[in-house]
Design an enzyme around this catalytic site. Sequence first.
Site, PDB file in Angstrom:
ATOM      1  N   ASP A  46     -20.579   6.205   7.045  1.00 53.04           N
ATOM      2  CA  ASP A  46     -19.904   7.026   6.032  1.00 53.04           C
ATOM      3  C   ASP A  46     -20.923   7.686   5.096  1.00 53.04           C
ATOM      4  O   ASP A  46     -22.027   7.176   4.915  1.00 53.04           O
ATOM      5  CB  ASP A  46     -19.018   6.153   5.129  1.00 53.04           C
ATOM      6  CG  ASP A  46     -17.927   5.464   5.901  1.00 53.04           C
ATOM      7  OD1 ASP A  46     -17.574   5.942   6.979  1.00 53.04           O
ATOM      8  OD2 ASP A  46     -17.445   4.436   5.390  1.00 53.04           O
TER       9      ASP A  46
HETATM   10  N1  URA Z   1     -17.747   0.439   8.100  1.00 53.67           N
HETATM   11  C1  URA Z   1     -17.506   1.206   7.033  1.00 53.67           C
HETATM   12  O1  URA Z   1     -16.557   0.969   6.298  1.00 53.67           O
HETATM   13  N2  URA Z   1     -18.322   2.235   6.786  1.00 53.67           N
HETATM   14  C2  URA Z   1     -19.389   2.527   7.554  1.00 53.67           C
HETATM   15  O2  URA Z   1     -20.114   3.485   7.269  1.00 53.67           O
HETATM   16  C3  URA Z   1     -19.646   1.720   8.652  1.00 53.67           C
HETATM   17  C4  URA Z   1     -18.798   0.678   8.921  1.00 53.67           C
END
Ligand code: URA
Length: 234
Positions: free
Chosen positions: A102
């Site tokens: 993310d």
């Molecule tokens: N899980 C999440 O919530 N965000 C990420 O970036 C990777 C795994």
Amino acid sequence: MRINKYIAQAGIASRRKADELIANGNVKINGAVMKEPGYDVAEGDRVEVNGRLLESRGKAEYVLVNKPLGMVTTVSDDRDRLTVMEIVKDIDARLFPVGRLDYNTSGALIMTNDGDMAYRLTHPKHEVYKTYRARVAGVLSNEKVARLRKGVDIGGFVTSRAKVNVIKGNQHSTIVEISIHEGKNRQVRKMFAAVGNPVQELERIAIGDIRLGHLRPGHYRKLTRDEIEYLKKC
Ligand code: URA
């Protein structure tokens, strides 16, 4: 190099998908459809997939990037935000990220031009554990840890077994490491939200046995030969 590997290294498709493209007549060599899966691409061959000419490939490259916060894990962004391509711009190969983190997650990200490996690493059946270090709000009780380990409902999907290890904490927040092998969208955030401890900070510290270590945010290092072999066996 075999035609399916050549296509995979161009980042177009996995080797298996490349075989399908070949069988379906979507691949041309020097202007003629080529349906021979064992074809060995020669120096100077013009390879086209669905009408697109592939650039002749150099060798496969594999790097580990430490993605900082506030960067998108894509090759380009229609909102003009910084992408992880910025980190590897001095590498003379068309790398792409394997899976995604993310915008607000930092940490370990593999980038490669090997489409075959990218496919295998992101396929749920290959079960490569990814390890995250999270700071979550509040106290994470033993009962909640047990629920996270067993699997929680994150909205129509029950997560499978996870490794969960509380590092330290106080009444306000807890530092915890969690390893999962599924890659649902925002999975770690949803898992902690499901037990009532929203994530405040999230960093991926390892992909399988490949650890981020002291790699600084915004930097990359090439994977070692052993690490590449390890990923190929995953
Ligand atoms: N899980 C999440 O919530 N965000 C990420 O970036 C990777 C795994």
